[in-house]
Design a protein around this motif. Structure first.
Motif, PDB file in Angstrom:
ATOM      1  N   VAL A  91      11.740 -15.404  62.398  1.00 30.43           N
ATOM      2  CA  VAL A  91      12.636 -16.474  61.961  1.00 30.43           C
ATOM      3  C   VAL A  91      14.049 -15.913  61.856  1.00 30.43           C
ATOM      4  O   VAL A  91      14.251 -14.865  61.248  1.00 30.43           O
ATOM      5  CB  VAL A  91      12.188 -17.043  60.598  1.00 30.43           C
ATOM      6  N   PRO A  92      15.060 -16.605  62.437  1.00 25.11           N
ATOM      7  CA  PRO A  92      16.435 -16.107  62.314  1.00 25.11           C
ATOM      8  C   PRO A  92      16.834 -15.982  60.851  1.00 25.11           C
ATOM      9  O   PRO A  92      16.449 -16.815  60.025  1.00 25.11           O
ATOM     10  CB  PRO A  92      17.266 -17.184  63.027  1.00 25.11           C
ATOM     11  N   PRO A  93      17.591 -14.972  60.512  1.00 25.89           N
ATOM     12  CA  PRO A  93      17.985 -14.794  59.105  1.00 25.89           C
ATOM     13  C   PRO A  93      18.933 -15.890  58.637  1.00 25.89           C
ATOM     14  O   PRO A  93      19.686 -16.461  59.434  1.00 25.89           O
ATOM     15  CB  PRO A  93      18.688 -13.427  59.114  1.00 25.89           C
ATOM     16  N   VAL A  94      18.873 -16.189  57.369  1.00 22.90           N
ATOM     17  CA  VAL A  94      19.817 -17.106  56.721  1.00 22.90           C
ATOM     18  C   VAL A  94      20.235 -16.461  55.406  1.00 22.90           C
ATOM     19  O   VAL A  94      19.537 -15.606  54.873  1.00 22.90           O
ATOM     20  CB  VAL A  94      19.195 -18.495  56.453  1.00 22.90           C
ATOM     21  N   SER A  95      21.376 -16.880  54.893  1.00 24.08           N
ATOM     22  CA  SER A  95      21.823 -16.305  53.625  1.00 24.08           C
ATOM     23  C   SER A  95      21.039 -16.917  52.477  1.00 24.08           C
ATOM     24  O   SER A  95      20.584 -18.063  52.545  1.00 24.08           O
ATOM     25  CB  SER A  95      23.314 -16.541  53.438  1.00 24.08           C
ATOM     26  N   SER A  96      20.893 -16.145  51.423  1.00 20.63           N
ATOM     27  CA  SER A  96      20.203 -16.629  50.232  1.00 20.63           C
ATOM     28  C   SER A  96      21.211 -17.255  49.277  1.00 20.63           C
ATOM     29  O   SER A  96      22.430 -17.074  49.411  1.00 20.63           O
ATOM     30  CB  SER A  96      19.496 -15.471  49.533  1.00 20.63           C
ATOM     31  N   ASP A 136      34.656  -5.642  76.683  1.00 25.36           N
ATOM     32  CA  ASP A 136      33.767  -6.805  76.541  1.00 25.36           C
ATOM     33  C   ASP A 136      32.450  -6.404  75.882  1.00 25.36           C
ATOM     34  O   ASP A 136      31.893  -7.166  75.080  1.00 25.36           O
ATOM     35  CB  ASP A 136      33.500  -7.442  77.906  1.00 25.36           C
ATOM     36  N   ALA A 137      31.947  -5.231  76.218  1.00 29.12           N
ATOM     37  CA  ALA A 137      30.691  -4.770  75.626  1.00 29.12           C
ATOM     38  C   ALA A 137      30.859  -4.519  74.133  1.00 29.12           C
ATOM     39  O   ALA A 137      29.988  -4.858  73.327  1.00 29.12           O
ATOM     40  CB  ALA A 137      30.207  -3.500  76.327  1.00 29.12           C
ATOM     41  N   VAL A 138      31.991  -3.927  73.741  1.00 28.20           N
ATOM     42  CA  VAL A 138      32.257  -3.682  72.317  1.00 28.20           C
ATOM     43  C   VAL A 138      32.386  -5.003  71.579  1.00 28.20           C
ATOM     44  O   VAL A 138      31.818  -5.186  70.494  1.00 28.20           O
ATOM     45  CB  VAL A 138      33.540  -2.836  72.157  1.00 28.20           C
ATOM     46  N   SER A 139      33.126  -5.946  72.163  1.00 30.48           N
ATOM     47  CA  SER A 139      33.297  -7.252  71.536  1.00 30.48           C
ATOM     48  C   SER A 139      31.961  -7.970  71.400  1.00 30.48           C
ATOM     49  O   SER A 139      31.646  -8.550  70.345  1.00 30.48           O
ATOM     50  CB  SER A 139      34.271  -8.095  72.359  1.00 30.48           C
ATOM     51  N   GLY A 140      31.145  -7.927  72.448  1.00 27.60           N
ATOM     52  CA  GLY A 140      29.838  -8.574  72.402  1.00 27.60           C
ATOM     53  C   GLY A 140      28.925  -7.951  71.368  1.00 27.60           C
ATOM     54  O   GLY A 140      28.155  -8.652  70.707  1.00 27.60           O
ATOM     55  N   PHE A 141      29.011  -6.643  71.220  1.00 31.96           N
ATOM     56  CA  PHE A 141      28.207  -5.964  70.195  1.00 31.96           C
ATOM     57  C   PHE A 141      28.589  -6.445  68.808  1.00 31.96           C
ATOM     58  O   PHE A 141      27.724  -6.708  67.967  1.00 31.96           O
ATOM     59  CB  PHE A 141      28.402  -4.459  70.309  1.00 31.96           C
ATOM     60  N   LEU A 142      29.885  -6.560  68.538  1.00 36.70           N
ATOM     61  CA  LEU A 142      30.329  -6.977  67.209  1.00 36.70           C
ATOM     62  C   LEU A 142      30.013  -8.447  66.950  1.00 36.70           C
ATOM     63  O   LEU A 142      29.711  -8.832  65.823  1.00 36.70           O
ATOM     64  CB  LEU A 142      31.825  -6.721  67.051  1.00 36.70           C
ATOM     65  N   GLU A 143      30.067  -9.278  67.990  1.00 35.17           N
ATOM     66  CA  GLU A 143      29.818 -10.705  67.810  1.00 35.17           C
ATOM     67  C   GLU A 143      28.340 -11.002  67.599  1.00 35.17           C
ATOM     68  O   GLU A 143      27.970 -11.776  66.713  1.00 35.17           O
ATOM     69  CB  GLU A 143      30.348 -11.488  69.014  1.00 35.17           C
ATOM     70  N   THR A 144      27.490 -10.405  68.410  1.00 37.33           N
ATOM     71  CA  THR A 144      26.057 -10.726  68.320  1.00 37.33           C
ATOM     72  C   THR A 144      25.144  -9.510  68.442  1.00 37.33           C
ATOM     73  O   THR A 144      24.098  -9.454  67.803  1.00 37.33           O
ATOM     74  CB  THR A 144      25.657 -11.728  69.428  1.00 37.33           C
ATOM     75  N   GLN A 148      25.107  -6.429  67.404  1.00 36.93           N
ATOM     76  CA  GLN A 148      24.740  -5.629  66.230  1.00 36.93           C
ATOM     77  C   GLN A 148      23.642  -6.300  65.420  1.00 36.93           C
ATOM     78  O   GLN A 148      22.773  -5.629  64.851  1.00 36.93           O
ATOM     79  CB  GLN A 148      25.967  -5.384  65.349  1.00 36.93           C
ATOM     80  N   TYR A 149      23.652  -7.622  65.381  1.00 40.07           N
ATOM     81  CA  TYR A 149      22.647  -8.340  64.594  1.00 40.07           C
ATOM     82  C   TYR A 149      21.296  -8.377  65.306  1.00 40.07           C
ATOM     83  O   TYR A 149      20.254  -8.503  64.670  1.00 40.07           O
ATOM     84  CB  TYR A 149      23.131  -9.758  64.310  1.00 40.07           C
ATOM     85  N   GLN A 150      21.323  -8.263  66.643  1.00 34.09           N
ATOM     86  CA  GLN A 150      20.081  -8.268  67.405  1.00 34.09           C
ATOM     87  C   GLN A 150      19.408  -6.901  67.416  1.00 34.09           C
ATOM     88  O   GLN A 150      18.276  -6.776  67.877  1.00 34.09           O
ATOM     89  CB  GLN A 150      20.372  -8.720  68.837  1.00 34.09           C
ATOM     90  N   ALA A 151      20.101  -5.880  66.932  1.00 35.55           N
ATOM     91  CA  ALA A 151      19.563  -4.509  66.957  1.00 35.55           C
ATOM     92  C   ALA A 151      19.176  -4.014  65.571  1.00 35.55           C
ATOM     93  O   ALA A 151      19.045  -2.811  65.357  1.00 35.55           O
ATOM     94  CB  ALA A 151      20.596  -3.568  67.580  1.00 35.55           C
TER      95      ALA A 151
END
Length: 684
Positions: A48-53, A345-353, A355-358
């Motif tokens: 399940v995708p994370p959500v804030s508490s 572009d790779a650095v920007s993509g990592f920061l946008e999405t 990092q959260y997928q890893a």
């Protein structure tokens, strides 16, 4: 624990981290394999995708001095970000909120969890990282709205690019702008960004030209004047000036003054406008209005983005270093390293999405001295276990052994392990009245819970794994197979959604009984486990150049795991059995192996037995042949290959009234009428 040398990670699905840096798996090409049935889908569907508490929302709001209302608390994460953005004053908080809002739902969740805290700290310390980049992105949309005469409804310019283009499509009048917007909606994210930056302007100018050229009442001189006025109006929108009729009718040099006066001091636009004004050549004025202002704007944007790219790169390098040193986020460390190697572009993509997928990892029991490998820290209905997966895993089997590794609730120098199936539920220790235990519990925002749900990797040893400590106790495996608290205990940090079927367990424990995922296993899987009804099988290869297909493991619930090898076995020179088994129909015809492919006692031949009363025997002098049914039973009663008949020299075949198999020193015939198998030695 035996002493180990440092080695590269080689087990598929395993990533290794040392204090000195990242270790990469060895990449090799897989050899061709025999045809196999398609694998049944086993995509993890329960994550399940994370959500804030609620506590996290309250903390984010109070960071900005906001007391959240019940209505705010009920908002989904993305809308909650905008609600806080409306009240925020700090440039970094506002900018980071805008960048999160235009990125993804996941980015908004992470902004609430930690991004707003970091941005507020930057505001307090006057360290700007996101403000200029967010301003550039927002201004690009503001310029489009001025150009098209669309009224900004306060939050339109902080929409993501796709939603903004949809708004343009719904509100713009020109057919070429609308057509270009439709095309952009189906294009890549980069193309959508370029469409907003320049594509809309070009399409709008084309619509203007079409209208002017279609004006039957205008002569050539009037059309030229109208085109010049349109160009002036378009040019002033670059500095966010409304293109009124009065401005459009100004002489070109006055339009340059309007642009210079409204440009950011020291910007490329201001510099280029002043330079053009100094020229006495009217053609230079017109050239600046037609193209120069846009080129200067691009240079200004490039300068801002270059600064942002430098700051982003420094942040990703910091994240990579922290992940390596932290010991339990190797996927994040590897993803960050890959982004740094891939450019802006790779650095920007990592920061946008990225990092959260890893963030997801699994934790395997560290097994030494022959203990069973492949047991994972696993959330279950029966509590938190340390166990292998199911023999016939469903789509959720690997998910139950997957954890989202996030900054520690009680301190970001350590970590918390969040359930991937139940957001805001964390692995935490608790006292049951008798002893300290662990279970997965929902966060309640208290200091006590945060402290008990925070785990520190104190000991990070190459070839030994990591320890996970909460308070004074270590996460461990209890004798009954559960997770518990106790003395120092090491875990392997593994990839998410681990495969620990019976075939995998057999491979790990037979190839390396003293299991160490940092060891370079010389045999490893070629591809995922294949499923054909109740039968599962997987191919393995040996490391080398080129790699060599080595064996296939078969499993069924009734027979367990058994192997058929490729090529000749060590210890006996006989040809392989597997190719003959596959050629004659494999498990669909003969059933699965009930023994491993093994050398015969004479060390010249080899054999394997199969579920459907079949055996395959091989010897160099007679070849590879299957013996089955009543003929097989008769031959085995005589002593099989040790009998006077010797090894088989043919597969079973039809004869009038029955079936026959030939052997080195005779044959056995089966009579359908009498249902008997008769031996005929050579000479009879």
């Amino acid at each position: 624990m035996r002493r180990r040398r440092a080695r590269r990670a080689a087990v598929p699905g395993v990533v290794a981290v040392t204090l000195l840096g990242l270790l990469s798996p060895v990449a090799v090409a897989a050899p061709a394999l025999p045809a196999a049935p398609a694998k049944q889908a086993a995509t993890p569907t329960a994550e399940v995708p994370p959500v804030s508490s609620e506590p996290e929302k309250v903390r984010a709001a109070r960071t900005l001095g906001v007391v959240p209302t019940d209505a705010m608390m009920a908002l989904r994460d993305k809308d909650f970000v905008i609600a806080l953005w409306r009240t925020a004053t700090g440039p970094e908080v506002r900018a980071s909120a805008e960048l999160a809002f235009t990125s993804s739902d996941l980015a908004c969740t992470e902004w609430i969890k930690s991004g707003v805290l970091a941005a507020n700290t930057r505001d307090q310390e006057n360290k700007m990282r996101d403000a200029e980049a967010a301003k550039v992105a927002k201004e690009a949309k503001e310029k489009v709205l001025l150009l098209l005469g669309i009224v900004d409804d306060a939050e339109l310019t902080v929409q993501n690019n796709k939603d903004f283009i949809i708004a343009v499509l719904n509100r713009a009048q020109g057919p070429k702008v609308r057509a270009a917007a439709v095309t952009a909606l189906g294009a890549s994210a980069a193309a959508q960004k370029e469409f907003i930056a320049s594509g809309i302007r070009l399409a709008y100018a084309a619509d203007q030209r079409d209208i002017i050229e279609a004006n039957a009442q205008a002569d050539a001189e009037k059309k030229a004047r109208l085109l010049a006025e349109a160009a002036r109006g378009n040019a002033v929108t670059v500095v966010r000036v409304t293109p009124t009729p009065e401005i459009k009718s100004l002489p070109d040099d006055d339009v340059l003054r309007v642009i210079a006066d409204n440009a950011r001091p020291g910007s490329q636009i201001e510099t280029a406008a002043v330079k053009a004004l100094r020229s006495r050549d009217r053609a230079d004025w017109k050239r600046f209005i037609d193209t120069g202002v846009y080129e200067a704007n691009d240079r200004d944007i490039d300068a801002v983005l270059a600064q942002k790219a430098q700051a982003d790169r420094a942040l990703v390098e910091e994240m990579r270093t922290k992940a390596v040193r932290g010991g339990i986020q190797p996927r994040l460390a590897i993803a960050a390293a890959k982004a740094l190697a891939g450019g802006v572009d790779a650095v920007s993509g990592f920061l946008e999405t990225g990092q959260y997928q890893a963030l997801t990892q699994s934790f395997s029991r560290q097994a030494i001295n022959g203990n069973t490998a492949g047991h994972y820290l696993r959330e279950s209905a029966d509590g938190v276990l340390v166990s292998p997966g199911a023999a016939e895993p469903g789509p959720e089997d690997g998910v139950s052994a997957t954890w989202r590794v996030v900054p520690g609730l009680a301190g970001q120098d350590c970590h918390s392990l969040e359930s991937v199936t139940r957001p805001n539920h964390y692995l935490a220790r608790f006292f049951d009245g008798k002893k300290v235990q662990v279970k997965v519990m929902p966060t309640n925002g208290t200091v006590d819970f945060d402290w008990n749900a925070t785990w520190c990797a104190d000991n990070i040893l190459p070839g030994a794994g990591v320890t996970l400590r909460s308070g004074a106790d270590f996460l461990t495996r209890t004798p009954d197979g559960r997770a518990g608290m106790g003395s120092e205990y090491y875990w392997w940090v593994m990839d998410p959604n681990p495969d620990s079927t019976e075939i995998t367990l057999d491979w790990l424990n037979r190839e390396l009984p003293d299991y160490d995922p940092y060891t370079e296993l010389m045999v490893y899987p070629v591809r995922e486990e294949q499923v054909d009804g109740s039968v599962r099988f997987r191919d393995f290869q040996s490391r080398g150049t080129p790699p060599r297909w080595t064996f296939r493991s078969y499993w069924s619930r009734a027979t367990g795991v058994h192997r058929l090898y490729v090529g000749k076995l060590g210890g006996c020179p006989a040809p392989e059995l597997l190719d003959t088994y596959v050629r004659l129909g494999g498990h669909r015809t003969f059933g699965v192996p009930v023994t491993d492919d093994s050398c015969a006692p004479d060390k010249l031949g080899r054999f394997a037995h199969f579920a459907n009363n079949v055996s395959i025997y091989s010897v160099e002098r007679a070849g590879v042949h299957a013996v089955q049914g009543a003929i097989r039973s008769k031959w085995q009663s005589l002593g099989a290959e040790k009998s006077t008949l010797g090894y088989p020299t043919s597969d079973e075949f039809d004869i009038p009234g029955g079936r026959r198999s030939t052997f080195e020193h005779g044959r056995i015939d089966y009579d359908f009428a009498t249902k008997t198998a008769t031996v005929y030695p050579t000479g009879n």
